[in-house]
Design a protein around this motif. Structure first.
Motif, PDB file in Angstrom:
ATOM      1  N   THR A 173       0.814  -1.214   0.000  1.00  0.00           N
ATOM      2  CA  THR A 173       0.000   0.000   0.000  1.00  0.00           C
ATOM      3  C   THR A 173       0.849   1.266   0.000  1.00  0.00           C
ATOM      4  O   THR A 173       0.391   2.331  -0.426  1.00  0.00           O
ATOM      5  CB  THR A 173      -0.914   0.014   1.239  1.00  0.00           C
ATOM      6  N   GLY A 175       3.775   1.534  -1.651  1.00  0.00           N
ATOM      7  CA  GLY A 175       4.551   1.641  -2.888  1.00  0.00           C
ATOM      8  C   GLY A 175       6.041   1.568  -2.652  1.00  0.00           C
ATOM      9  O   GLY A 175       6.820   2.170  -3.404  1.00  0.00           O
ATOM     10  N   ASN A 200       1.336 -12.528 -11.233  1.00  0.00           N
ATOM     11  CA  ASN A 200       0.283 -11.668 -11.807  1.00  0.00           C
ATOM     12  C   ASN A 200       0.027 -11.957 -13.300  1.00  0.00           C
ATOM     13  O   ASN A 200      -0.044 -11.043 -14.123  1.00  0.00           O
ATOM     14  CB  ASN A 200       0.636 -10.193 -11.637  1.00  0.00           C
ATOM     15  N   GLU A 212      12.003  -1.443 -13.055  1.00  0.00           N
ATOM     16  CA  GLU A 212      11.132  -0.441 -12.451  1.00  0.00           C
ATOM     17  C   GLU A 212      10.356   0.283 -13.540  1.00  0.00           C
ATOM     18  O   GLU A 212      10.843   0.497 -14.647  1.00  0.00           O
ATOM     19  CB  GLU A 212      11.956   0.570 -11.663  1.00  0.00           C
ATOM     20  N   SER A 213       9.119   0.667 -13.184  1.00  0.00           N
ATOM     21  CA  SER A 213       8.281   1.404 -14.130  1.00  0.00           C
ATOM     22  C   SER A 213       7.470   2.424 -13.357  1.00  0.00           C
ATOM     23  O   SER A 213       6.311   2.194 -13.010  1.00  0.00           O
ATOM     24  CB  SER A 213       7.348   0.458 -14.883  1.00  0.00           C
ATOM     25  N   LYS A 215       5.860   4.001 -10.582  1.00  0.00           N
ATOM     26  CA  LYS A 215       5.460   3.472  -9.284  1.00  0.00           C
ATOM     27  C   LYS A 215       5.153   1.975  -9.340  1.00  0.00           C
ATOM     28  O   LYS A 215       4.713   1.421  -8.337  1.00  0.00           O
ATOM     29  CB  LYS A 215       4.220   4.217  -8.784  1.00  0.00           C
ATOM     30  N   GLY A 216       5.408   1.349 -10.467  1.00  0.00           N
ATOM     31  CA  GLY A 216       5.120  -0.076 -10.598  1.00  0.00           C
ATOM     32  C   GLY A 216       6.358  -0.864 -10.993  1.00  0.00           C
ATOM     33  O   GLY A 216       7.479  -0.357 -11.015  1.00  0.00           O
ATOM     34  N   ARG A 218       7.795  -3.935 -13.849  1.00  0.00           N
ATOM     35  CA  ARG A 218       7.577  -4.659 -15.101  1.00  0.00           C
ATOM     36  C   ARG A 218       8.313  -6.002 -15.053  1.00  0.00           C
ATOM     37  O   ARG A 218       9.472  -6.046 -14.648  1.00  0.00           O
ATOM     38  CB  ARG A 218       8.051  -3.849 -16.308  1.00  0.00           C
ATOM     39  N   LYS A 223       3.787  -4.747 -17.329  1.00  0.00           N
ATOM     40  CA  LYS A 223       3.598  -4.035 -16.067  1.00  0.00           C
ATOM     41  C   LYS A 223       2.647  -4.797 -15.160  1.00  0.00           C
ATOM     42  O   LYS A 223       1.596  -5.257 -15.595  1.00  0.00           O
ATOM     43  CB  LYS A 223       3.051  -2.642 -16.338  1.00  0.00           C
ATOM     44  N   ILE A 224       3.042  -4.946 -13.893  1.00  0.00           N
ATOM     45  CA  ILE A 224       2.191  -5.598 -12.905  1.00  0.00           C
ATOM     46  C   ILE A 224       1.964  -4.616 -11.761  1.00  0.00           C
ATOM     47  O   ILE A 224       2.808  -3.799 -11.444  1.00  0.00           O
ATOM     48  CB  ILE A 224       2.818  -6.905 -12.386  1.00  0.00           C
ATOM     49  N   ASP A 225       0.810  -4.717 -11.154  1.00  0.00           N
ATOM     50  CA  ASP A 225       0.438  -3.813 -10.060  1.00  0.00           C
ATOM     51  C   ASP A 225       0.214  -4.602  -8.789  1.00  0.00           C
ATOM     52  O   ASP A 225       0.003  -5.815  -8.812  1.00  0.00           O
ATOM     53  CB  ASP A 225      -0.834  -3.025 -10.408  1.00  0.00           C
ATOM     54  N   THR A 226       0.233  -3.876  -7.674  1.00  0.00           N
ATOM     55  CA  THR A 226      -0.045  -4.490  -6.388  1.00  0.00           C
ATOM     56  C   THR A 226      -1.529  -4.846  -6.301  1.00  0.00           C
ATOM     57  O   THR A 226      -2.352  -4.112  -6.883  1.00  0.00           O
ATOM     58  CB  THR A 226       0.359  -3.540  -5.254  1.00  0.00           C
TER      59      THR A 226
END
Length: 287
Positions: A173, A175, A200, A212-213, A215-216, A218, A223-226
């Protein structure tokens, strides 16, 4: 008799004069007294004279075409049977009259022929066994090839896989989780015996890289997110302790204020696939 009468005597007339008026009929004795009485009771037909038989054309009796054919067939059948009996008799007589040396030679020839047939049978049996063995070997090789292809497909990420393993979920949460932390988790899982990993919806293979991408993060450019969800196939008793060792992956992520949950499962499905890539330069050394 006058000369005119002598001239009137035609050959047919002279034949009729020479034939007797009555032709004696063969008397048939009755089989028994009863038959004799029955015969006597019935009125006897009048006997025909020789002239009457000659005129009516029933004497001498005529031979029909059917009777002639039957007689010829019976003659042919009897002749064939006689020839067959004579042939069999000649064969037996030939062997009985043969010399001892001839009989020994015949027995030797029969023995040699029997041996040749037995050798040929053994050769055919051997060929059949070789064909069956080669067929079994070909089938076994095919099965091994299919199994090897499946195993390589799992490692290359080109086929889906399922089996026991763990699911690791990372909630970030704040980041604060970076790509190198996720890469450390992947390396730790591989060292613990992970056979298939999916993050993911992205299949992790030998050449996978993380970047790194903003705030996310790759994974191989995706790209993968939380939350970051790891689906891992392997021995759960080896995978979970490897993540929870002191100073390991779980403690490092928790220091970054991330929440980590690890769950064991008897069935983990890794269904994210990678397209098979053909090498540009490398070729099989068998060619």
């Amino acid at each position: 008799m006058s000369d005119q009468d002598e001239n009137d005597e035609t050959p047919e007339y002279r034949l009729r004069k020479e034939l007797p008026d009555e032709v004696p009929a063969a008397a048939a004795a009755p089989a028994d007294d009863a038959a004799a009485d029955d015969t006597a009771a019935e009125p006897a037909e009048p006997a025909l004279t020789g002239r009457q038989r000659l005129v009516q054309g029933i004497w001498p009796p005529r031979v029909t075409r059917a009777q002639l054919i039957v007689a010829v067939l019976l003659f042919g059948l009897g002749f064939g049977l006689a020839v067959q009996v004579a042939s069999n008799s000649d064969s037996g007589n030939a062997l009985r009259g043969a010399r001892q040396e001839d009989l020994v030679r015949i027995l030797d020839e029969l023995g040699d022929r029997s041996q040749r047939l037995e050798d040929e049978k053994q050769g055919l049996d051997k060929q059949r066994q070789e064909l069956e063995n080669s067929s079994d070997q070909a089938e076994e090789a095919r099965k091994q090839t299919v199994e090897k292809e499946r195993q390589l497909g799992i490692l290359a990420g080109t086929v889906a896989a399922q089996g026991p393993g763990i699911t690791m979920t990372i909630e970030d949460t704040k980041g604060t989780v970076e790509a190198d932390m996720l890469l450390d988790a992947i390396q730790e899982l591989r060292a613990a015996g992970a056979e298939a990993i999916q993050v993911n919806g992205v299949r992790v293979v030998a050449g996978t890289f993380l970047t790194e991408s903003g705030k996310g993060v790759r994974v191989d450019g995706n790209k993968i997110d939380t939350p970051f969800r790891f689906k891992v196939i392997g021995n759960p008793q080896d995978l979970e302790p490897a993540l929870n060792i002191p100073g390991g992956v779980v403690q490092t992520l928790e220091k970054e204020q991330a929440t980590v949950t690890v769950e064991r499962s008897d069935k983990i499905v890794v269904d994210a696939l990678r397209a098979a890539k053909r090498p540009d330069y490398a070729r099989s050394s068998d060619r």
